[in-house]
Design a protein around this motif. Structure first.
Motif, short mmCIF file in Angstrom:
data_model
loop_
_atom_site.label_atom_id
_atom_site.label_comp_id
_atom_site.label_asym_id
_atom_site.label_seq_id
_atom_site.Cartn_x
_atom_site.Cartn_y
_atom_site.Cartn_z
N GLY A 70 0.84 -1.35 -0.03
CA GLY A 70 0.00 0.01 -0.17
C GLY A 70 0.86 1.27 0.04
O GLY A 70 2.14 1.19 -0.26
N VAL A 71 0.26 2.43 0.55
CA VAL A 71 1.31 3.80 0.31
C VAL A 71 2.36 3.60 1.42
O VAL A 71 3.40 3.89 1.00
N GLY A 73 4.09 0.92 2.67
CA GLY A 73 4.96 -0.01 2.02
C GLY A 73 5.89 0.28 0.89
O GLY A 73 6.97 0.29 0.77
N LEU A 90 7.09 -6.82 -1.33
CA LEU A 90 6.19 -8.03 -1.49
C LEU A 90 4.48 -7.48 -1.33
O LEU A 90 4.27 -6.88 -0.38
N GLU A 91 3.86 -7.91 -2.21
CA GLU A 91 2.49 -7.60 -2.11
C GLU A 91 1.64 -8.91 -2.31
O GLU A 91 1.91 -9.63 -3.17
N HIS A 97 -4.03 -2.83 -6.28
CA HIS A 97 -5.46 -3.30 -6.31
C HIS A 97 -6.30 -2.42 -5.40
O HIS A 97 -5.95 -1.64 -5.02
N THR A 108 -7.42 13.94 1.69
CA THR A 108 -7.04 15.25 2.03
C THR A 108 -5.57 15.27 2.74
O THR A 108 -5.37 14.29 3.48
N ALA A 228 2.26 -12.06 -4.18
CA ALA A 228 3.07 -12.80 -3.18
C ALA A 228 2.50 -12.66 -1.70
O ALA A 228 2.85 -11.71 -1.00
N THR A 257 3.87 -3.65 6.45
CA THR A 257 2.97 -2.48 6.30
C THR A 257 1.82 -3.24 5.67
O THR A 257 1.68 -3.10 4.38
N VAL A 258 0.96 -4.17 6.45
CA VAL A 258 0.12 -4.87 5.76
C VAL A 258 -1.44 -4.26 6.03
O VAL A 258 -2.52 -5.06 5.96
N LEU A 265 -1.42 -11.13 10.34
CA LEU A 265 0.13 -11.70 9.86
C LEU A 265 0.63 -11.45 11.40
O LEU A 265 1.61 -12.50 11.69
N TYR A 376 -10.28 1.15 6.63
CA TYR A 376 -9.51 1.73 7.90
C TYR A 376 -8.77 0.59 8.52
O TYR A 376 -9.70 -0.34 8.66
C1 LIG Z 1 -12.01 5.79 2.35
C2 LIG Z 1 -10.77 6.30 2.95
C3 LIG Z 1 -10.54 7.75 2.99
C4 LIG Z 1 -9.34 8.00 3.62
N1 LIG Z 1 -9.17 9.41 3.57
C5 LIG Z 1 -7.72 9.86 4.02
C6 LIG Z 1 -7.53 11.41 4.07
O1 LIG Z 1 -8.36 12.17 3.41
N2 LIG Z 1 -6.22 11.54 4.31
C7 LIG Z 1 -5.40 10.92 4.85
O2 LIG Z 1 -4.36 11.28 5.37
N3 LIG Z 1 -5.99 9.50 5.11
C8 LIG Z 1 -6.94 8.94 4.48
N4 LIG Z 1 -7.29 7.91 4.55
C9 LIG Z 1 -6.21 6.82 5.44
C10 LIG Z 1 -5.36 6.24 4.28
O3 LIG Z 1 -5.84 6.07 3.11
C11 LIG Z 1 -4.62 5.00 4.99
O4 LIG Z 1 -4.04 5.54 6.31
C12 LIG Z 1 -3.27 4.55 4.26
O5 LIG Z 1 -3.84 4.34 2.85
C13 LIG Z 1 -3.13 3.28 4.85
O6 LIG Z 1 -2.09 2.54 4.05
P1 LIG Z 1 -1.41 1.03 4.48
O7 LIG Z 1 -0.39 1.09 3.44
O8 LIG Z 1 -0.95 1.14 5.74
O9 LIG Z 1 -2.44 0.10 4.04
P2 LIG Z 1 -2.87 -0.59 2.68
O10 LIG Z 1 -2.91 0.46 1.59
O11 LIG Z 1 -4.02 -1.61 2.79
O12 LIG Z 1 -1.80 -1.55 2.35
C14 LIG Z 1 -1.40 -2.85 2.91
C15 LIG Z 1 -1.11 -3.50 1.84
O13 LIG Z 1 -0.63 -4.79 2.30
C16 LIG Z 1 -0.88 -5.98 1.55
N5 LIG Z 1 -1.05 -7.11 2.37
C17 LIG Z 1 -1.89 -7.41 3.45
N6 LIG Z 1 -1.30 -8.60 4.07
C18 LIG Z 1 -0.07 -9.13 3.20
C19 LIG Z 1 0.49 -10.27 3.34
N7 LIG Z 1 0.27 -11.16 4.32
N8 LIG Z 1 1.53 -10.42 2.51
C20 LIG Z 1 1.71 -9.49 1.33
N9 LIG Z 1 0.95 -8.37 1.41
C21 LIG Z 1 0.27 -8.10 2.20
C22 LIG Z 1 -2.45 -5.54 1.28
O14 LIG Z 1 -2.73 -6.43 0.09
C23 LIG Z 1 -2.37 -4.18 1.04
O15 LIG Z 1 -1.84 -4.01 -0.46
C24 LIG Z 1 -8.59 7.26 4.22
C25 LIG Z 1 -8.73 5.89 4.15
C26 LIG Z 1 -9.80 5.55 3.58
C27 LIG Z 1 -10.22 3.75 3.42
#
Ligand SMILES: Cc1cc2nc3c(=O)[nH]c(=O)nc-3n(C[C@H](O)[C@H](O)[C@H](O)COP(=O)(O)OP(=O)(O)OC[C@H]3O[C@@H](n4cnc5c(N)ncnc54)[C@H](O)[C@@H]3O)c2cc1C
Length: 446
Positions: A70-71, A73, A90-91, A97, A108, A228, A257-258, A265, A376
């Protein structure tokens, strides 16, 4: 936009710096044998070559393996690779997606927070977003002012105002008439409400930003691999990362960062259950009344906005869908990330009332015309989790999670912090006490 999919996208010259020469010889021999075989077909050659490349990568010792693209990682992979670490990202699904938290069209960015520790992180992130987009050559950040609003007694807006004062942040406190005046009559807040306006607002394009970090990670020599799913991480002095398809990757350190899968996990890795709740939420877009579309467009005075009270409403100026405006509720329903209900939206009546009341009929409040689903990862205090996993892994596994619906804006600085924790075991960007796992009352091995 550069979209990276598939396995092992590295330039030959980058790969040649990283893979032991003897393995190249093996591949060459294998290729020559295959080509000279009478039963050779193009498909055979491709699959043999792919398998050999896979076994080469499996035998490499990476400095850092980042799990989850995600963002968070993807930004970590970029800063780590830029720092010179041999990095693997690794994703579990396809890159970019739509089943996690980082996809979509707008997030925002604002500096107004009720907790003081986020202000410097957001300011640093503005700088880093600009730096990263300059590297890639296209924009993911779009400037706008920001407006917070609430009843004058609301504890959240009072804390936000207090923080602005404390940090010397530029801001204007406005009554209902001044809000109407400043924002060209587009917002109509009740007489006993206040508005807090600041220049520190804006919109980030999320899918484009994730693609940007992946492109920059790749350009800096990282190996990117999707489809993966990591099933376990073992300690062998460094880390051994195991995938569902039976692959094994060796690294000195690992960043996890999942997103909403963090509990699944981490529980598998060391039996710890973190109080991070996956929540399904929705973004909704509403149709602007014909003839008024320009008033809500980005680039004029229309701000990103948040409204506090019994329902927390937020939104962005028109950018991604002409004629529509994003106005959504901060909240949703708890879910299992692998068995999503793709279910009902929360607090729709309250949201409709808000749209009707605040936009004085300039936006059609009868029904949103576009609904998008997202997840979230909520902590009880809505602060992030940035810490070492500890236990038998010591400082070798770093966790970045629980971004609680407000982390995207800070993704660049979080990627930097996670990289600093890997490299130096500490960070100078923020006092980590707000983000430690130890703040939760856990019965665990940590
Ligand atoms: C509707 C919505 C609106 C939002 N609005 C805002 C906003 O306005 N401003 C703001 O600052 N933030 C906002 N956020 C929050 C922000 O988008 C999230 O905090 C951020 O995207 C989290 O990113 P992440 O990488 O932690 O999670 P994710 O994007 O979910 O990435 C985690 C990744 O890990 C992968 N993964 C999981 N398990 C495994 C595994 N076992 N092996 C390999 N890969 C795995 C997943 O498939 C996924 O791709 C919003 C979120 C949502 C949902």
């Amino acid at each position: 936009m550069c979209v990276i999919t598939g396995v092992y996208h590295r330039k030959t010259n980058t790969r040649s710096q990283k893979i032991p020469p003897f393995l190249y010889t093996q591949i060459l021999l294998l290729l020559l044998n295959t080509l000279s075989s009478p039963s050779f077909t193009h498909t055979h050659s491709n699959s043999l070559l792919k398998r050999s490349i896979q076994s080469m990568e499996n035998s490499i010792q990476f400095d850092l393996i980042v799990v989850g693209a995600g963002v968070m990682g993807s930004s970590t992979a970029y800063y780590a690779a830029k720092h010179g670490l041999k990095t693997l990202l690794l994703e579990q699904f396809d890159f970019l997606h739509h089943r996690g938290s980082s996809h979509g069209e707008s997030r925002t960015i604002r500096a107004t927070y009720l907790q003081p520790h986020y202000y410097p992180l957001v300011l640093q992130s503005y700088k880093l977003w600009l730096e990263a987009q300059a590297q890639v050559g296209y924009n993911v950040y779009f400037k706008a002012p920001h407006l917070d609003m609430a009843h004058f007694n609301d504890p959240t807006i009072l804390a936000v105002i207090e923080n602005c004062r404390k940090h010397g942040a530029q801001h204007h406190l406005l009554n209902h008439m001044q809000v109407a005046q400043k924002f060209s009559g587009n917002f109509n807040i009740p007489e006993d409400w206040v508005g807090l306006s600041t220049e520190h607002g804006g919109v980030i394009k999320p899918s484009k930003a994730v693609a940007m970090f992946q492109t920059l990670a790749y350009k800096n020599g990282a190996v990117l691999k999707d489809n993966a799913e990591v099933t376990d991480i073992k300690n062998d002095g460094g880390v051994v990362v195991l995938t569902a398809s039976g692959e094994k990757f060796h690294g000195k350190k690992c960043v996890v960062t999942v997103g909403a899968w963090v509990n699944k996990l981490v529980k598998k890795i060391n039996g710890v259950e973190l109080p991070i709740l996956p929540v399904e939420c929705h973004v909704t877009y509403w149709r602007i009344t014909e003839g008024h579309e320009g008033k809500f467009a980005i680039g004029n005075d229309f701000p990103t906005f948040a409204s506090f009270g019994s329902v927390y409403v937020y939104g962005t100026p028109t950018l991604e869908y002409p004629g529509l405006i994003k106005v959504a509720v901060h909240g949703g329903n708890p879910c299992d990330p692998d068995k999503r209900p793709w279910g009902p939206l929360v607090m729709m009546n309250e949201l409709k009332e808000w749209v009707e009341g605040r936009f004085s009929g300039l936006v059609d409040s009868s029904e949103p015309v576009v609904k998008q689903s997202c997840m979230y990862s909520m902590t009880p205090d809505e602060d992030f989790v940035i810490d070492f996993l500890g236990g038998e892994f010591g400082k070798n596994v770093v966790l970045g999670g629980g971004f609680s619906g407000h982390g995207f804006k800070m993704a660049p600085v979080i990627g930097k912090i996670l990289t600093q924790l890997v490299v130096d075991g500490e960070t100078n960007e923020v006092d980590l006490k707000h983000f430690r796992i130890g703040r939760f009352n856990l019965t665990s091995k940590i």
